[in-house]
Design an enzyme around this catalytic site. Sequence first.
Site, PDB file in Angstrom:
ATOM      1  N   THR A   1      -6.362   0.601  11.877  1.00 42.25           N
ATOM      2  CA  THR A   1      -6.975   0.756  10.673  1.00 42.25           C
ATOM      3  C   THR A   1      -6.189  -0.153   9.716  1.00 42.25           C
ATOM      4  OG1 THR A   1      -4.141   1.003   9.429  1.00 42.25           O
ATOM      5  CG2 THR A   1      -5.613   2.822  10.799  1.00 42.25           C
TER       6      THR A   1
ATOM      7  N   SER B   1      -1.284  -7.638  10.784  1.00 44.11           N
ATOM      8  CA  SER B   1      -2.493  -7.965  11.093  1.00 44.11           C
ATOM      9  C   SER B   1      -3.083  -7.561   9.447  1.00 44.11           C
ATOM     10  CB  SER B   1      -3.444  -6.619  11.449  1.00 44.11           C
ATOM     11  OG  SER B   1      -4.458  -6.445  11.804  1.00 44.11           O
ATOM     12  N   ASN B   2      -2.868  -7.127   8.691  1.00 42.90           N
ATOM     13  CA  ASN B   2      -4.150  -7.159   7.040  1.00 42.90           C
ATOM     14  C   ASN B   2      -4.137  -8.019   6.639  1.00 42.90           C
ATOM     15  OD1 ASN B   2      -2.160  -6.444   4.770  1.00 42.90           O
ATOM     16  ND2 ASN B   2      -0.814  -5.868   6.725  1.00 42.90           N
TER      17      ASN B   2
ATOM     18  N   GLU C   1       0.696  -0.827  16.476  1.00 40.94           N
ATOM     19  CA  GLU C   1      -0.200   0.305  16.064  1.00 40.94           C
ATOM     20  C   GLU C   1      -1.240   0.734  17.359  1.00 40.94           C
ATOM     21  OE1 GLU C   1      -3.998   1.889  13.248  1.00 40.94           O
ATOM     22  OE2 GLU C   1      -2.772   0.253  12.462  1.00 40.94           O
TER      23      GLU C   1
ATOM     24  N   HIS D   1       5.695  -5.159   8.439  1.00 43.37           N
ATOM     25  CA  HIS D   1       5.316  -6.645   9.216  1.00 43.37           C
ATOM     26  C   HIS D   1       6.150  -7.737   7.643  1.00 43.37           C
ATOM     27  CE1 HIS D   1       3.448  -5.797  12.777  1.00 43.37           C
ATOM     28  NE2 HIS D   1       4.665  -5.376  13.242  1.00 43.37           N
TER      29      HIS D   1
ATOM     30  N   CYS E   1       2.693   5.490   9.021  1.00 40.09           N
ATOM     31  CA  CYS E   1       1.420   5.626   7.575  1.00 40.09           C
ATOM     32  C   CYS E   1       0.476   6.689   8.243  1.00 40.09           C
ATOM     33  CB  CYS E   1       0.636   4.548   7.725  1.00 40.09           C
ATOM     34  SG  CYS E   1      -0.155   5.287   6.175  1.00 40.09           S
TER      35      CYS E   1
ATOM     36  N   CYS F   1       0.878  -1.258   0.224  1.00 39.49           N
ATOM     37  CA  CYS F   1      -0.041  -0.126   0.121  1.00 39.49           C
ATOM     38  C   CYS F   1       1.004   0.950  -0.160  1.00 39.49           C
ATOM     39  CB  CYS F   1      -0.985   0.361   1.105  1.00 39.49           C
ATOM     40  SG  CYS F   1       0.080   0.164   2.870  1.00 39.49           S
TER      41      CYS F   1
END
Length: 332
Positions: free
Chosen positions: A178, A237-238, A139, A51, A109, A22
């Site tokens: 996020t 996490s994402n 985060e 990560h 970010c 991203c």
Amino acid sequence: MSETATAKPALSIHLCAPRGFCAGVDRAIQIVELALEKYGSPVYVRHEIVHNKFVVDGLKAKGAVFVEELEEIPAEHTDRPVVFSAHGVPKAVPQDAQTRKMFYLDATCPLVSKVHKEAVIHFRRDREILLIGHAGHPEVIGTMGQLPEGTVTLIETEEDARAYTPKTGRTLAYITQTTLSVDDTAGIVAVLQERFPEIVAPHKEDICYATTNRQEAVKHVAPRVEAMIVVGAPNSSNSQRLREVAERAGCRTAVLIQRASDIDWQDFEGIRSLGLTAGASAPETLVEEIIDAFADRFDVTVETVRTAEETISFNLPRELRDMLSQAQAASG
């Protein structure tokens, strides 16, 4: 041996788009690379910049040194640049850097910084603040660390939202990590809004565009395929959310792997269709590596399934913009 006996089974790979890096991750990696170019090595990085082991190892090879705390940086190197990771840091960290007279570059970010600012605004308006997120994630630690200890309450599940008892008579407000599951977060928010109709929501969704877009692409592809691979790190996490989204969308085999060498081929015996995506901190080269690994065993066709276009980019810190201009001029 006949030609038929040696023929590879056919496999259709459905490649999710958007996937992978991203804008926030791209910016963070650029900050480390340009700092190395401008200041030489070592450049220190507090926590993994993103990560992903492949990315971190690549930066180490170029001269980046990763530490968990600023005190790990040798006294004789306090004049060297230190970069804060894309996940963001508690307010105490830059304050500590200033006390130690360190030169730091903040790779947080901008979409995480937006959540930090929201938290501060709620605090200034004397609101009771809830943070929807996962305990222990960098985060979340960074966001909660923007305000005095005990100011922000973490809500991880719908059960937490149902059990929560306001501590004060002040107006409630919520913010979110996020990189959460869009659907899980919607469920938690629905519980909070049902219980506390006056709760103040973010002006704009806190879950970032990249997390949302990657989950939507997986929702589109997962029901069509027999197995799904998410390329990403177990502490991302994402990436974990993408695997969960694939499972919930009906894909019978959904696995998170870091790279091709991690593939358990028993998981993919007899399949004819495979979905493939990558978390926001996973580079495209690892996706290509996995396609090549399948191509060694299957007669592969690749179809890109695009559900959104991404054109967002973020500015670099002022200290590095000259390096970017030089790099662009050299490549142009």
